[in-house]
Design an enzyme around this catalytic site. Structure first.
Site, PDB file in Angstrom:
ATOM      1  CD  GLU A 101      -2.912  -0.864  -0.118  1.00  0.00           C
ATOM      2  OE1 GLU A 101      -3.241   0.295  -0.468  1.00  0.00           O
ATOM      3  OE2 GLU A 101      -3.254  -1.890  -0.745  1.00  0.00           O
ATOM      4  CB  SER A 187      17.161  -6.841 -10.560  1.00  0.00           C
ATOM      5  OG  SER A 187      16.679  -6.033  -9.517  1.00  0.00           O
TER       6      SER A 187
END
Length: 426
Positions: A101, A187
């Protein structure tokens, strides 16, 4: 005198563990002596089909309701240990909700949740030695939580503030901690896999009774680095556990388009690697499999492949919208009917180790803890921009020193265009 033929039917050869061809006598035997395989001859022209083998079964301990199926497979963990498992899984879940959120509100740049995969994190981490070296992909935050990596350090990393050990250089959720034997996340997919194989070989040469553990996904298994890592680990007898989280999707690519064979575990025997497929939503099954895999890796000094079957309930990341490629009903099934947290909760309820009141109290407590660490991390300043130019060389080169000075002068001259009050000084 007739010259002796070393390839007569009374002589054959085999290869030792160290790949040295040894001569053995086998009267009457007619077997291939090619160095590339141990096999036999056939006069039948027959190709092996892609589905010649039966599918590898999925090992489990509990059913979907949290009941032990075969008592002999119950790991027999005590209440405190199981409670730590449950609290670690739910803490990860609570952190994911809040951080997801926060990204949607623009407070951090990126985030990846682990909804539905908590059992693979905690079940495997709980079975390892804390000194075993972890090479994660990017969805293994629960492993760090199990090893008591401070929640504030996870928040600091996600915010890239001046308390972040990585000095703000990494994307969020790219954790790392030497103290907790957890190599920093990178990544690009599968780059950690050859590292894990090489590090395992180094541990073997050093005579240390620990192993490396390499986490990766079903998508990463399609990378060339996966092949290199598995083959190197097998041929070098490196004590490495390759732990595949097969969660059904590689971003938007479903497993039906990712491979044609029987998943990932079937690739292990082709490399000569001991392998198993496990129910990743069954934390006890993951625990048992990882514990046994570690025993093999450390005592026999060889790699093991675990394929944990699970489901990625959340989006791949905050950059993804999974509703574009899968149905709401599909996600709802795994969230409501076969969730690892719900399964373990049912087990604890059946043992009278947990109840509704404790559940409510814990959820309030863990949410409060996450929010406190979250708010504290958000208030800290960002690292000094000078860290863009440090930690590359032991001593900065002349060119880097010049760039650092130019950067400082530039920011001072045009400081009205930069939020310098939010960063540590140059």
């Amino acid at each position: 005198m007739e010259e002796h033929n070393p390839f007569s039917d009374t002589t054959s050869f085999k290869r030792s563990k160290h790949n040295v061809r040894q001569e053995i006598t086998a009267v009457g035997e007619d077997k291939p002596l090619f160095p590339g395989a141990s096999s036999s001859y056939t006069e039948k022209l027959k190709f092996l089909g892609g589905d010649v083998y039966d599918p590898i079964p999925v090992y489990r301990v509990m059913n979907k309701m949290g009941s032990i199926i075969d008592p002999s497979q119950d790991p027999g963990l005590d209440q405190a240990f199981v409670e730590k498992m449950y609290k670690s899984m739910t803490k990860l879940n609570a952190m994911d909700k809040i951080m997801y959120e926060s990204q949607r509100q623009g407070r951090i740049s990126f985030y990846m949740t682990s909804y539905g995969e908590e059992g693979t994190h905690i079940g495997s981490a709980a079975a390892l030695d804390d000194k075993d070296i972890i090479y994660g992909q990017y969805r293994e935050g629960g492993v760090l939580l199990w090893r008591d990596f401070p929640l504030e350090k996870m928040m600091n990393q996600c915010y890239g503030n001046n308390e972040d050990a990585g000095k703000g250089r990494q994307m969020p959720v790219h954790y790392g901690s030497k103290e907790h034997s957890f190599a920093a996340i990178s990544s690009p997919l599968a780059t950690q896999m050859p590292h894990a194989a090489g590090a395992a070989f180094a541990l073997k040469r050093a005579g240390l009774d620990i192993c490396t553990v390499c986490y990766f996904g079903d998508g990463a298994a399609s990378e060339g680095d996966a092949h290199a890592a598995l083959n190197f680990a097998a041929t070098l007898d490196a004590p490495c556990i390759f732990f595949c989280r097969n969660n059904g999707y590689a971003i938007s690519t479903p497993t039906s388009e990712q491979y044609r064979g029987d998943g990932i575990a079937c690739r292990g025997p082709a490399y000569g690697i001991t392998s198993i497929r496990v129910d990743g939503n069954d934390v006890f099954a993951v625990y048992n499999a990882t514990k046994s895999a570690r025993e093999i890796a450390v005592t026999e000094s060889k790699p093991v492949l675990i394929e944990a079957m699970t489901y990625r309930i959340g989006h791949h990341s905050t950059s993804d919208d999974s509703s574009a490629y899968r149905s709401v009903d599909e996600v709802k099934y795994w969230d409501k009917e076969d969730h690892p947290i719900g399964r373990l909760r049912n087990y604890m309820l059946s043992k009278d180790w947990w109840d509704v009141d404790r559940e409510k109290a814990w959820m309030v407590e863990v949410k409060k803890e996450v929010m406190q660490k979250f708010q504290a991390a958000e208030k800290l300043k960002k690292p000094s921009p000078q860290y863009m130019l440090t930690d590359v060389f032991d001593k900065p080169s002349k060119r880097l020193s010049q760039q650092a000075e130019e950067l400082k002068k530039h920011v001072q001259q045009y400081k009205e265009h930069y939020p310098t009050d939010k960063f540590d000084e140059l």
